[in-house]
Scaffold this motif. Sequence first.
Motif, mmCIF file in Angstrom:
data_model
loop_
_atom_site.group_PDB
_atom_site.id
_atom_site.type_symbol
_atom_site.label_atom_id
_atom_site.label_comp_id
_atom_site.label_asym_id
_atom_site.label_seq_id
_atom_site.Cartn_x
_atom_site.Cartn_y
_atom_site.Cartn_z
ATOM 1 N N GLY A 74 0.833 -1.045 -0.008
ATOM 2 C CA GLY A 74 0.166 -0.067 -0.015
ATOM 3 C C GLY A 74 0.704 1.280 0.011
ATOM 4 O O GLY A 74 0.358 2.354 0.043
ATOM 5 N N ASP A 75 2.134 1.184 -0.126
ATOM 6 C CA ASP A 75 3.067 2.398 -0.280
ATOM 7 C C ASP A 75 3.035 3.042 -1.567
ATOM 8 O O ASP A 75 3.823 2.562 -2.479
ATOM 9 C CB ASP A 75 4.289 1.976 0.454
ATOM 10 C CG ASP A 75 4.270 1.957 1.713
ATOM 11 O OD1 ASP A 75 3.484 2.232 2.544
ATOM 12 O OD2 ASP A 75 5.169 0.933 2.325
ATOM 13 N N ASP A 76 2.455 3.986 -1.938
ATOM 14 C CA ASP A 76 2.373 4.737 -3.017
ATOM 15 C C ASP A 76 3.641 5.366 -3.453
ATOM 16 O O ASP A 76 3.927 5.621 -4.635
ATOM 17 C CB ASP A 76 1.293 5.765 -3.195
ATOM 18 C CG ASP A 76 -0.332 5.298 -3.285
ATOM 19 O OD1 ASP A 76 -0.229 3.962 -3.560
ATOM 20 O OD2 ASP A 76 -1.051 6.242 -3.068
ATOM 21 N N VAL A 77 4.784 5.492 -2.566
ATOM 22 C CA VAL A 77 5.752 6.269 -2.717
ATOM 23 C C VAL A 77 6.664 5.292 -3.616
ATOM 24 O O VAL A 77 7.848 5.677 -4.363
ATOM 25 C CB VAL A 77 6.614 6.436 -1.244
ATOM 26 C CG1 VAL A 77 6.853 5.073 -0.664
ATOM 27 C CG2 VAL A 77 7.578 7.472 -1.506
ATOM 28 N N LEU A 78 6.452 3.965 -3.568
ATOM 29 C CA LEU A 78 7.082 3.102 -4.428
ATOM 30 C C LEU A 78 7.008 3.297 -6.061
ATOM 31 O O LEU A 78 8.021 3.259 -6.991
ATOM 32 C CB LEU A 78 6.905 1.571 -4.172
ATOM 33 C CG LEU A 78 7.178 1.062 -2.840
ATOM 34 C CD1 LEU A 78 6.588 -0.563 -2.666
ATOM 35 C CD2 LEU A 78 8.646 1.241 -2.416
ATOM 36 N N TYR A 79 5.874 3.951 -6.351
ATOM 37 C CA TYR A 79 5.463 4.435 -7.793
ATOM 38 C C TYR A 79 6.410 5.566 -7.954
ATOM 39 O O TYR A 79 7.058 5.748 -9.176
ATOM 40 C CB TYR A 79 4.111 4.742 -8.153
ATOM 41 C CG TYR A 79 3.237 3.526 -7.698
ATOM 42 C CD1 TYR A 79 2.845 2.809 -9.123
ATOM 43 C CD2 TYR A 79 2.405 2.965 -6.662
ATOM 44 C CE1 TYR A 79 1.941 1.619 -9.232
ATOM 45 C CE2 TYR A 79 1.606 1.990 -6.941
ATOM 46 C CZ TYR A 79 1.396 1.380 -8.258
ATOM 47 O OH TYR A 79 0.473 0.240 -8.044
ATOM 48 N N GLU A 80 6.710 6.511 -7.043
ATOM 49 C CA GLU A 80 7.445 7.750 -7.299
ATOM 50 C C GLU A 80 8.835 7.297 -7.346
ATOM 51 O O GLU A 80 9.467 7.947 -8.305
ATOM 52 C CB GLU A 80 7.281 8.623 -6.066
ATOM 53 C CG GLU A 80 7.927 9.850 -5.916
ATOM 54 C CD GLU A 80 7.783 10.696 -4.713
ATOM 55 O OE1 GLU A 80 8.560 11.717 -4.771
ATOM 56 O OE2 GLU A 80 6.951 10.330 -3.956
ATOM 57 N N HIS A 81 9.161 6.230 -6.593
ATOM 58 C CA HIS A 81 10.671 5.774 -6.795
ATOM 59 C C HIS A 81 10.759 5.364 -8.095
ATOM 60 O O HIS A 81 11.905 5.470 -8.788
ATOM 61 C CB HIS A 81 10.675 4.592 -5.598
ATOM 62 C CG HIS A 81 12.087 3.636 -5.770
ATOM 63 N ND1 HIS A 81 13.285 4.490 -5.815
ATOM 64 C CD2 HIS A 81 12.532 2.655 -5.787
ATOM 65 C CE1 HIS A 81 14.459 3.820 -5.801
ATOM 66 N NE2 HIS A 81 14.034 2.658 -5.916
ATOM 67 N N ALA A 119 0.689 12.679 -13.703
ATOM 68 C CA ALA A 119 0.928 14.173 -13.888
ATOM 69 C C ALA A 119 1.908 14.487 -12.882
ATOM 70 O O ALA A 119 2.846 15.331 -13.225
ATOM 71 C CB ALA A 119 -0.540 14.736 -13.270
ATOM 72 N N ALA A 120 2.116 13.681 -11.652
ATOM 73 C CA ALA A 120 3.304 14.248 -10.837
ATOM 74 C C ALA A 120 4.749 13.881 -11.539
ATOM 75 O O ALA A 120 5.623 14.780 -11.368
ATOM 76 C CB ALA A 120 3.105 13.475 -9.716
ATOM 77 N N THR A 121 4.712 12.883 -12.060
ATOM 78 C CA THR A 121 5.909 12.437 -12.720
ATOM 79 C C THR A 121 6.212 13.382 -13.806
ATOM 80 O O THR A 121 7.603 13.822 -14.175
ATOM 81 C CB THR A 121 5.885 11.011 -13.178
ATOM 82 O OG1 THR A 121 5.516 10.166 -12.167
ATOM 83 C CG2 THR A 121 7.200 10.348 -13.802
ATOM 84 N N ALA A 122 5.598 13.874 -14.656
ATOM 85 C CA ALA A 122 5.640 14.691 -15.709
ATOM 86 C C ALA A 122 6.274 15.963 -15.275
ATOM 87 O O ALA A 122 7.022 16.655 -15.662
ATOM 88 C CB ALA A 122 4.371 14.826 -16.469
ATOM 89 N N GLN A 123 5.653 16.295 -14.153
ATOM 90 C CA GLN A 123 6.004 17.876 -13.531
ATOM 91 C C GLN A 123 7.348 17.375 -13.121
ATOM 92 O O GLN A 123 8.140 18.342 -13.240
ATOM 93 C CB GLN A 123 5.286 18.027 -12.161
ATOM 94 C CG GLN A 123 4.164 19.107 -12.322
ATOM 95 C CD GLN A 123 3.661 19.651 -11.321
ATOM 96 O OE1 GLN A 123 3.808 19.442 -10.094
ATOM 97 N NE2 GLN A 123 3.010 20.792 -11.486
ATOM 98 N N VAL A 124 8.039 16.660 -12.351
ATOM 99 C CA VAL A 124 9.375 16.211 -12.063
ATOM 100 C C VAL A 124 10.146 16.374 -13.094
ATOM 101 O O VAL A 124 11.343 17.172 -13.118
ATOM 102 C CB VAL A 124 9.340 14.936 -11.241
ATOM 103 C CG1 VAL A 124 10.845 14.802 -10.988
ATOM 104 C CG2 VAL A 124 8.770 15.042 -9.825
#
Length: 198
Positions: A74-81, A119-124
């Motif tokens: 359930g850790d969405d931060v893994l998608y960010e990683h 959307a967040a990944t495109a911003q980064v």
Amino acid sequence: VCDAVPEIARGADILFLEALQDAGMETHIVLPFAPADFVKTSVSFAGGSWAARFERALGRSSQVVLATEEAFLGDDVLYEHAGNLIQGMAFLRAKEFSTHPLMLTVRDRGSPELAGGTAATAQVWTRRGGNVENIDLAALRGSDLRDREHAGDDASTQRGPSSASARTLKSLLFADITGFSRLPEQYTPQFVEVFLGT
């Protein structure tokens, strides 16, 4: 040479991978966590043949990288990683070819900025100096995201509940100095002042 480095969720990710692979291009896939968990959170819920198509694309890829081999929990931060890893790989690959990387996204105008979502990944990516081209689903449909009751950003909208003790992203830098362990202790103060001070 054309590289694709997607987090291979259902829908556009798989469609683009299939097209690239059918054209004989290299495809490099980054999964954010254990493949079985990824199928459950981002592929199989869509039903139909998406899970089989995912497995086929995975099998035909030039490289599969796991951002972590652990379960999702359930850790969405893994998608960010995984998104950060994908971007680093893309920038390095572009540098090899003396070119500029381009991010191609497929999303609705105004889609939510979920952790590790499109959307967040495109911003980064944009902040890092990359260019983004988006295929606007709202424009193709002729309706805005707000007009659709159950619309979402991407696979991240189907993620499970967050874990009680959520993981976070951290960086750890470890450095060693050649021969430091053989340095007599009387030189430690000078080492600290001269080397570490510099």
